[in-house]
Motif scaffolding. Structure first.
Motif, PDB file in Angstrom:
ATOM      1  N   PRO A  48      -2.730  -3.060   5.974  1.00  0.00           N
ATOM      2  CA  PRO A  48      -3.470  -4.074   5.198  1.00  0.00           C
ATOM      3  C   PRO A  48      -4.326  -3.477   4.087  1.00  0.00           C
ATOM      4  N   ASP A  49      -4.970  -2.342   4.383  1.00  0.00           N
ATOM      5  CA  ASP A  49      -5.877  -1.734   3.397  1.00  0.00           C
ATOM      6  C   ASP A  49      -5.638  -0.235   3.427  1.00  0.00           C
ATOM      7  N   TYR A  50      -4.497   0.139   2.824  1.00  0.00           N
ATOM      8  CA  TYR A  50      -4.030   1.497   3.052  1.00  0.00           C
ATOM      9  C   TYR A  50      -4.677   2.495   2.098  1.00  0.00           C
ATOM     10  N   LYS A  51      -4.627   3.739   2.555  1.00  0.00           N
ATOM     11  CA  LYS A  51      -5.083   4.866   1.740  1.00  0.00           C
ATOM     12  C   LYS A  51      -4.130   6.023   1.990  1.00  0.00           C
ATOM     13  N   LEU A  52      -3.685   6.634   0.908  1.00  0.00           N
ATOM     14  CA  LEU A  52      -2.764   7.754   1.016  1.00  0.00           C
ATOM     15  C   LEU A  52      -3.571   9.039   1.120  1.00  0.00           C
ATOM     16  N   THR A  53      -3.405   9.762   2.209  1.00  0.00           N
ATOM     17  CA  THR A  53      -4.127  11.006   2.429  1.00  0.00           C
ATOM     18  C   THR A  53      -3.132  12.140   2.628  1.00  0.00           C
ATOM     19  N   GLU A  54      -3.659  13.340   2.736  1.00  0.00           N
ATOM     20  CA  GLU A  54      -2.784  14.491   2.974  1.00  0.00           C
ATOM     21  C   GLU A  54      -2.113  14.415   4.335  1.00  0.00           C
ATOM     22  N   ASP A  55      -2.706  13.626   5.239  1.00  0.00           N
ATOM     23  CA  ASP A  55      -2.137  13.471   6.580  1.00  0.00           C
ATOM     24  C   ASP A  55      -1.187  12.287   6.666  1.00  0.00           C
ATOM     25  N   GLY A  56      -1.025  11.564   5.570  1.00  0.00           N
ATOM     26  CA  GLY A  56      -0.137  10.412   5.583  1.00  0.00           C
ATOM     27  C   GLY A  56      -0.858   9.149   5.159  1.00  0.00           C
ATOM     28  N   VAL A  57      -0.209   8.011   5.408  1.00  0.00           N
ATOM     29  CA  VAL A  57      -0.761   6.716   5.012  1.00  0.00           C
ATOM     30  C   VAL A  57      -1.573   6.137   6.169  1.00  0.00           C
ATOM     31  N   LYS A  58      -2.791   5.661   5.846  1.00  0.00           N
ATOM     32  CA  LYS A  58      -3.655   5.053   6.845  1.00  0.00           C
ATOM     33  C   LYS A  58      -4.243   3.767   6.291  1.00  0.00           C
ATOM     34  N   SER A  59      -4.664   2.885   7.190  1.00  0.00           N
ATOM     35  CA  SER A  59      -5.331   1.642   6.786  1.00  0.00           C
ATOM     36  C   SER A  59      -6.817   1.773   7.091  1.00  0.00           C
ATOM     37  N   GLU A  60      -7.641   1.568   6.046  1.00  0.00           N
ATOM     38  CA  GLU A  60      -9.085   1.714   6.224  1.00  0.00           C
ATOM     39  C   GLU A  60      -9.689   0.533   6.968  1.00  0.00           C
ATOM     40  N   THR A  61      -9.189  -0.672   6.711  1.00  0.00           N
ATOM     41  CA  THR A  61      -9.711  -1.876   7.367  1.00  0.00           C
ATOM     42  C   THR A  61      -8.537  -2.759   7.771  1.00  0.00           C
ATOM     43  N   ASN A  62      -8.843  -3.872   8.439  1.00  0.00           N
ATOM     44  CA  ASN A  62      -7.824  -4.846   8.825  1.00  0.00           C
ATOM     45  C   ASN A  62      -7.692  -5.971   7.798  1.00  0.00           C
ATOM     46  N   ASP A  63      -8.461  -5.900   6.720  1.00  0.00           N
ATOM     47  CA  ASP A  63      -8.393  -6.914   5.665  1.00  0.00           C
ATOM     48  C   ASP A  63      -7.345  -6.536   4.631  1.00  0.00           C
ATOM     49  N   SER A  64      -6.623  -7.547   4.120  1.00  0.00           N
ATOM     50  CA  SER A  64      -5.533  -7.277   3.170  1.00  0.00           C
ATOM     51  C   SER A  64      -6.095  -7.050   1.767  1.00  0.00           C
ATOM     52  N   ASN A  65      -6.833  -5.957   1.611  1.00  0.00           N
ATOM     53  CA  ASN A  65      -7.408  -5.613   0.312  1.00  0.00           C
ATOM     54  C   ASN A  65      -6.476  -4.770  -0.537  1.00  0.00           C
ATOM     55  N   ASN A  66      -5.604  -4.034   0.097  1.00  0.00           N
ATOM     56  CA  ASN A  66      -4.709  -3.136  -0.630  1.00  0.00           C
ATOM     57  C   ASN A  66      -3.483  -2.883   0.248  1.00  0.00           C
ATOM     58  N   PRO A  67      -2.604  -3.896   0.370  1.00  0.00           N
ATOM     59  CA  PRO A  67      -1.520  -3.805   1.357  1.00  0.00           C
ATOM     60  C   PRO A  67      -0.403  -2.839   0.941  1.00  0.00           C
ATOM     61  N   ALA A  68       0.239  -2.289   1.943  1.00  0.00           N
ATOM     62  CA  ALA A  68       1.419  -1.442   1.755  1.00  0.00           C
ATOM     63  C   ALA A  68       2.377  -1.695   2.911  1.00  0.00           C
ATOM     64  N   PHE A  69       3.672  -1.495   2.630  1.00  0.00           N
ATOM     65  CA  PHE A  69       4.699  -1.832   3.617  1.00  0.00           C
ATOM     66  C   PHE A  69       5.719  -0.709   3.732  1.00  0.00           C
ATOM     67  N   VAL A  70       6.264  -0.598   4.922  1.00  0.00           N
ATOM     68  CA  VAL A  70       7.482   0.196   5.142  1.00  0.00           C
ATOM     69  C   VAL A  70       8.551  -0.793   5.582  1.00  0.00           C
TER      70      VAL A  70
END
Length: 571
Positions: free
Chosen positions: A399-421
């Motif tokens: 829902p609120d993803y952030k791309l890090t060196e460890d991979g993709v993570k969601s910072e919150t459960n709110d759909s502020n910046n969604p990403a999909f696989v």
């Protein structure tokens, strides 16, 4: 416990300074440094034995003695004040702004306040006032107040209740105010007695001896203070129980019906409309702020309806909702109902609601779309079947993803910046292709990740940069692109319930009564002891000695009784 028998026959507990019956000092010490001047009596607690000064054998005695110390109580209060001060350096977790990039405390404090914020979070100060050690500290202060009060109140009460007019001569002549008259007529004593009654003294007589007393209730002022403080501390502990205190936060979209947190599904809120009003850009007062922030709100409010669920087995079924109230919630104008209060705290104008995607062939960017599907982010399905046989499975959603060196993570459960696989299945095929769709540009560049694999596509009137699907295998035949996005507006509301405020108020009132009781009244006593043809006159008060001296002077005016002298000044 050992007992000490006075010459008057009364048996006193060990630790008693003055005999409870006659007032004679238990340890006769009439001299100081070889002088003949009398040492004044220690009238603290009327010379009664305190438990903490008597028992010191069992573990219970040691615990009692520890908490009965005023120094211990003061240190506990100092530690609590210092801890409370530290808790105000940065906002507590429940007060993290709704506009923060992330409301996750593990992320918010280090990113906002740096290394100090990280230490603040790791030490647990972000939830200070509900932490176990802070509540334990408050409880220890309460225990200290109770034991301190009982240790002093009980002996003082017993001593004052046992007030006698006839006292030992050493009790009289070792008071601070004292005089001796060799010859006094009975009429003078009657005159003094009548004068004292006119001054609202309660006069008690025993075998020709007198004691006049007033203002005894002022001695209980400090203990009334303690009762008030204990009630206040109890109210602070009660705030940790959800039955009496609630402080929660809820986001409600326009048109959404949602259960109010903390009400156990009993109450629902419907956001009928969110209204945002801003200051005019031409207003000189706000030009600088508008240039910096873009817009400056003059008002933001939510027009809501509150419902109460019925007795249906399906809790919260819309047909069983009973309308409670309908009103506006604005800044500083909360909506109150049935013990709850809703405060307008924040808002979000552009939250992702619906996203439409189209499928294209990877090697033919000019070709028409092979199909499209729309995802409702609030009611997402696991798979989407297209009419032409294509099937898309949502394998992962951030829902609120952030791309890090460890991979993709969601910072919150709110759909502020969604990403999909997505797993894309072509028609009549059991094999699927994996595609990742999201806004990866900014995060990737911040980390120094090569972004040449990302091909930007025009998005029409959609604000923002979105990446097409990324082919993790490099062998995909299809790609998925974002075609359009619908945004929602939502209100951030604080939900509060506080039944502890009346308890706080009651404790504060009791505390102030104790302050007034002990500050504006004094416990005054005057003794007149017959000795042969003369009298001994003595006086004592817990404070305002000048006032007591004026009372004595007024009482003996016109009589042969000598005015008292301040023996404290003589020494």
């Amino acid at each position: 416990m050992n007992h000490i028998k006075c010459e008057c026959g009364h048996v006193n507990p060990e630790g008693t300074v003055l005999c409870e019956a006659c007032g004679k000092p238990i340890e006769m010490n009439q001299h100081i440094d070889g002088n003949d001047k009398k040492k004044l009596l220690n009238m603290r607690y009327e010379g009664s034995a305190r438990r903490s000064k008597t028992y010191n054998k069992t573990i219970i005695d040691k615990i009692w003695n520890f908490f009965s110390s005023v120094k211990v109580g003061v240190w506990l209060i100092v530690i609590a004040l210092v801890a409370s001060g530290i808790g105000t350096i940065f906002p507590q977790e429940q007060y993290i702004p709704s506009t923060a990039v992330s409301r996750d405390p593990q992320i918010y404090y280090p990113e906002t306040f740096g290394i100090l914020g990280k230490i603040y979070y790791q030490l647990g100060f972000h939830n200070l006032y509900s932490s176990w050690w802070y509540l334990l500290l408050i409880a220890l202060i309460g225990i200290s107040l109770v034991i301190c009060s009982l240790d002093r109140f009980v002996p003082l009460y017993k001593a004052l209740k046992r007030q006698k007019a006839k006292r030992h001569e050493s009790f009289i002549n070792r008071q601070r105010f004292y005089s001796k008259t060799e010859s006094v007529e009975q009429g003078d004593i009657e005159s003094v007695k009548e004068s004292l009654r006119k001054q609202r003294y309660k006069v008690k007589e025993e075998d020709g001896h007198l004691v006049a007393e007033k203002g005894r209730f002022s001695r209980w002022g400090p203990y009334v203070n303690h009762i008030g403080l204990i009630i206040i501390l109890l109210a602070a502990l009660l705030r940790t129980t959800p039955l009496l205190y609630l402080d929660d936060y809820v986001w409600v979209r326009e048109g959404e019906l949602k259960v109010i947190p903390g009400t156990d599904g009993e109450y629902y809120i419907e956001n009928k409309e969110f209204i945002l009003e801003t200051y005019d850009q031409e207003d000189e007062r706000f030009k600088e702020a508008i240039a910096k922030e873009g817009i400056v709100p003059s008002n933001f409010q939510s027009n809501v309806i509150i419902y109460k669920s019925g007795d249906s087995e399906v809790l919260g079924a819309e047909t069983d909702l009973e309308k409670v109230t309908e009103d506006e919630i604005r800044m500083n104008y909360p909506l109150k109902f049935d013990g709850y209060a809703l405060y307008q705290q924040g808002y979000q104008l552009n939250e992702f609601a619906n996203m439409t995607f189209k499928i294209y062939e990877m090697n033919d960017p000019d070709a028409e779309a092979l199909g499209e599907f729309t995802i409702d982010l609030y009611n997402m399905k696991h798979e989407y079947k297209l009419d032409n046989g294509y099937k898309v499975v949502v394998a992962e959603y951030y829902p609120d993803y952030k791309l890090t060196e460890d991979g993709v993570k969601s910072e919150t459960n709110d759909s502020n910046n969604p990403a999909f696989v997505f797993n894309l299945y072509p028609p009549e095929s059991e094999d699927y292709e994996i595609s990742f769709v999201g806004d990866v540009i900014g995060a990737a560049e911040d980390l120094g990740i090569d972004t040449t694999v990302v091909e930007l596509q025009p998005m029409g009137n959609v604000v923002g940069t979105f990446a097409p699907s990324i082919d993790p295998t490099g062998e995909n035949q299809y790609r998925i692109l974002i075609d359009s996005i619908d945004f929602d507006r939502k209100s951030g509301l604080t939900v509060r319930k506080d039944y502890t405020l009346p308890v706080f108020g009651f404790g504060a009132i009791i505390f102030m009564i104790g302050v007034i009781q002990g500050m504006y009244w004094q416990h005054r006593r005057i003794w007149i002891q017959r000795k042969g043809d003369g009298v001994l006159l003595a006086g004592h008060t817990n404070k305002n000695w000048f006032g007591l001296k004026k009372d004595i002077e007024k009482a003996i005016d016109g009589t042969a009784i000598n005015m008292v002298e301040d023996q404290n000044e003589e020494e």
